[in-house]
Design a protein around this motif. Structure first.
Motif, PDB file in Angstrom:
ATOM      1  N   LYS A  31       0.838  -1.208   0.000  1.00  0.00           N
ATOM      2  CA  LYS A  31       0.000   0.000   0.000  1.00  0.00           C
ATOM      3  C   LYS A  31       0.870   1.255   0.000  1.00  0.00           C
ATOM      4  O   LYS A  31       0.606   2.190  -0.757  1.00  0.00           O
ATOM      5  CB  LYS A  31      -0.943   0.006   1.203  1.00  0.00           C
ATOM      6  N   ASP A  34       2.268   2.205  -3.320  1.00  0.00           N
ATOM      7  CA  ASP A  34       1.245   2.533  -4.328  1.00  0.00           C
ATOM      8  C   ASP A  34       0.825   1.366  -5.215  1.00  0.00           C
ATOM      9  O   ASP A  34       0.422   1.560  -6.358  1.00  0.00           O
ATOM     10  CB  ASP A  34       1.697   3.714  -5.200  1.00  0.00           C
ATOM     11  N   PRO A  36      -1.959  -1.563  -6.064  1.00  0.00           N
ATOM     12  CA  PRO A  36      -3.416  -1.554  -5.906  1.00  0.00           C
ATOM     13  C   PRO A  36      -3.922  -2.633  -4.934  1.00  0.00           C
ATOM     14  O   PRO A  36      -4.538  -3.613  -5.324  1.00  0.00           O
ATOM     15  CB  PRO A  36      -3.925  -1.806  -7.325  1.00  0.00           C
ATOM     16  N   ILE A  37      -3.637  -2.423  -3.664  1.00  0.00           N
ATOM     17  CA  ILE A  37      -4.088  -3.340  -2.608  1.00  0.00           C
ATOM     18  C   ILE A  37      -5.143  -2.601  -1.802  1.00  0.00           C
ATOM     19  O   ILE A  37      -4.874  -1.537  -1.239  1.00  0.00           O
ATOM     20  CB  ILE A  37      -2.910  -3.744  -1.690  1.00  0.00           C
ATOM     21  N   GLN A  38      -6.363  -3.143  -1.735  1.00  0.00           N
ATOM     22  CA  GLN A  38      -7.438  -2.463  -1.014  1.00  0.00           C
ATOM     23  C   GLN A  38      -7.289  -2.586   0.498  1.00  0.00           C
ATOM     24  O   GLN A  38      -7.523  -1.634   1.216  1.00  0.00           O
ATOM     25  CB  GLN A  38      -8.787  -3.008  -1.440  1.00  0.00           C
ATOM     26  N   THR A  40      -9.220  -3.941   2.711  1.00  0.00           N
ATOM     27  CA  THR A  40     -10.496  -3.494   3.265  1.00  0.00           C
ATOM     28  C   THR A  40     -10.612  -3.733   4.763  1.00  0.00           C
ATOM     29  O   THR A  40     -11.145  -2.902   5.489  1.00  0.00           O
ATOM     30  CB  THR A  40     -11.658  -4.197   2.520  1.00  0.00           C
ATOM     31  N   CYS A  47     -10.826 -10.270   4.615  1.00  0.00           N
ATOM     32  CA  CYS A  47     -11.412  -9.859   3.337  1.00  0.00           C
ATOM     33  C   CYS A  47     -10.711 -10.409   2.092  1.00  0.00           C
ATOM     34  O   CYS A  47     -11.306 -10.428   1.027  1.00  0.00           O
ATOM     35  CB  CYS A  47     -11.450  -8.339   3.252  1.00  0.00           C
ATOM     36  N   THR A  49      -8.565  -9.013   0.221  1.00  0.00           N
ATOM     37  CA  THR A  49      -8.251  -8.018  -0.801  1.00  0.00           C
ATOM     38  C   THR A  49      -6.749  -7.767  -0.903  1.00  0.00           C
ATOM     39  O   THR A  49      -6.320  -6.907  -1.679  1.00  0.00           O
ATOM     40  CB  THR A  49      -8.994  -6.689  -0.550  1.00  0.00           C
ATOM     41  N   CYS A  50      -5.954  -8.537  -0.162  1.00  0.00           N
ATOM     42  CA  CYS A  50      -4.488  -8.459  -0.261  1.00  0.00           C
ATOM     43  C   CYS A  50      -3.913  -9.811  -0.708  1.00  0.00           C
ATOM     44  O   CYS A  50      -2.742 -10.102  -0.462  1.00  0.00           O
ATOM     45  CB  CYS A  50      -3.878  -8.014   1.065  1.00  0.00           C
ATOM     46  N   GLU A 104      -8.334  -8.508  -6.665  1.00  0.00           N
ATOM     47  CA  GLU A 104      -8.875  -7.498  -7.600  1.00  0.00           C
ATOM     48  C   GLU A 104      -9.128  -6.195  -6.896  1.00  0.00           C
ATOM     49  O   GLU A 104      -9.434  -6.098  -5.772  1.00  0.00           O
ATOM     50  CB  GLU A 104     -10.179  -8.018  -8.219  1.00  0.00           C
TER      51      GLU A 104
END
Length: 104
Positions: A31, A34, A36-38, A40, A47, A49-50, A104
Motif C-alpha cells: 500500500k 502505491d 493496488p491493494i485495497q 479493506t 477480506c 483483498t491483499c 482485484e
C-alpha cells in the motif's frame, strides 16, 4: 535491505527494496508503495483483498496460520502458492521472493 519482486496483474515485475527491521506486513509495504491493494479489513485476515501468489521463495516464509488458511479456503482462485499479504511480516525470510498481486 530486503529485496523482493512484485508482479502486478499485467505481468509486469518491479523490484522493491524494504529496510530491514521495518516491522510492517507485506500488505502495508505494498500500500505504501502505491500498489493496488485495497486491504479493506485493515490486515485482520477477513477480506482477502491483499491476496498474493508466492512465485518464488514460499519455502522460506512462515507457515499459513489458521485465520489465513480459513480465508484462503473460501477463495475460488486460491492455489497452493496463495497467501494474504497482511499475514506476512516483512523480514529477511522474504529476501529474493517474488510475489504476484492476485486480489482485484
Amino acid at each position: 535491505m530486503i529485496h523482493i519482486t512484485i508482479e502486478d496483474r499485467n505481468g509486469d515485475r518491479q523490484p522493491l527494496e524494504i529496510p530491514e527491521g521495518i516491522s510492517l506486513s507485506l500488505m502495508e509495504v505494498l500500500k505504501a508503495s502505491d500498489y493496488p491493494i485495497q486491504a479493506t479489513c485493515g490486515g485482520m485476515a477477513l477480506c482477502a483483498t491483499c491476496h498474493v501468489a508466492v512465485l518464488e521463495g514460499a519455502d522460506s516464509l512462515p507457515p499459513v496460520n489458521d485465520a489465513e488458511g480459513d480465508l484462503l479456503d473460501t477463495l475460488p482462485d486460491a492455489d497452493a502458492d496463495s497467501r494474504l499479504a497482511c499475514q506476512l511480516r516483512v523480514d529477511e525470510t522474504m529476501q529474493g521472493a517474488i510475489f504476484r498481486i492476485r486480489a482485484e
